[in-house]
Design an enzyme around this catalytic site. Sequence first.
Site, PDB file in Angstrom:
ATOM      1  CB  ALA A  86       4.859  -5.975   1.861  1.00 21.70           C
ATOM      2  N   PRO A  87       4.483  -9.155   0.965  1.00 25.73           N
ATOM      3  CG  PRO A  87       4.393 -11.424   1.616  1.00 25.73           C
ATOM      4  CD  PRO A  87       3.534 -10.290   1.098  1.00 25.73           C
ATOM      5  N   GLY A  88       6.504  -9.634  -0.905  1.00 17.54           N
ATOM      6  CA  GLY A  88       7.491  -9.686  -1.971  1.00 17.54           C
ATOM      7  C   GLY A  88       7.493 -10.932  -2.831  1.00 17.54           C
ATOM      8  CE  LYS A 110       0.354 -11.163  -5.926  1.00 14.44           C
ATOM      9  NZ  LYS A 110       0.414 -11.429  -4.478  1.00 14.44           N
ATOM     10  CG  ASP A 153       1.427   7.759  -0.490  1.00 14.51           C
ATOM     11  OD1 ASP A 153       0.868   7.404  -1.550  1.00 14.51           O
ATOM     12  OD2 ASP A 153       0.820   8.264   0.464  1.00 14.51           O
ATOM     13  CG  ASP A 155      -1.709  -8.476  -4.348  1.00 16.06           C
ATOM     14  OD1 ASP A 155      -2.951  -8.556  -4.427  1.00 16.06           O
ATOM     15  OD2 ASP A 155      -1.033  -9.208  -3.607  1.00 16.06           O
ATOM     16  CB  CYS A 184      -6.405 -11.583  -0.976  1.00 20.87           C
ATOM     17  SG  CYS A 184      -6.106 -10.284   0.213  1.00 20.87           S
TER      18      CYS A 184
END
Length: 178
Positions: free
Chosen positions: A38-40, A42, A87, A105, A158
């Site tokens: 999320a948010p998609g 990539k 999960d 990520d 990040c």
Amino acid sequence: KNIFYDNGVFSIQDASAMMVAFFLQPEEDDVILDYCAAPGGKSIGCSLAMNDKGCIISNDISYPRAKAMSQNVERMGRGNIIVASNDFVFSYVHFQNTFDKIIVDAPCSGSAMMRKNDLAKADWSPEKVKRNSRKQLDILENAYAMLKEGGTLIYSTCSFSIEEDEGTLLSFQVRHPE
């Protein structure tokens, strides 16, 4: 709000996030897992590079985030992305040796987001860095088990914290020198 954005003509993404699809070099027949997607963006970038062929499993453990990601995928008109909310701590064993390429990520402390988000600054702590670095290593282990032999695993965060970047990768490399 923009009619072109709403109809999938363009999407907004940081340049650094776009680099993941560039370095991954997705091919039309690849089966790709975007582990924490999320948010998609990539996944969408990979889908564009794959000419809407192959298969991308775009996963996020958070159902609300996966639902929002599904809306982004639909808005962009991508037909080779399957949105999931799993999960993999519990289910990775069912996907061993499945994916040609995997994007991780990883969830992180978000120190790179401080430049544009005051909440990231308030939420950051050394304890969060340590907690996330352990979680990141677990995610990498699960991802590696799902990767086909000779496949590509790409890792990004990040965060600027060594513990979440170089430290996590070095710990992973000690366990998997290959």
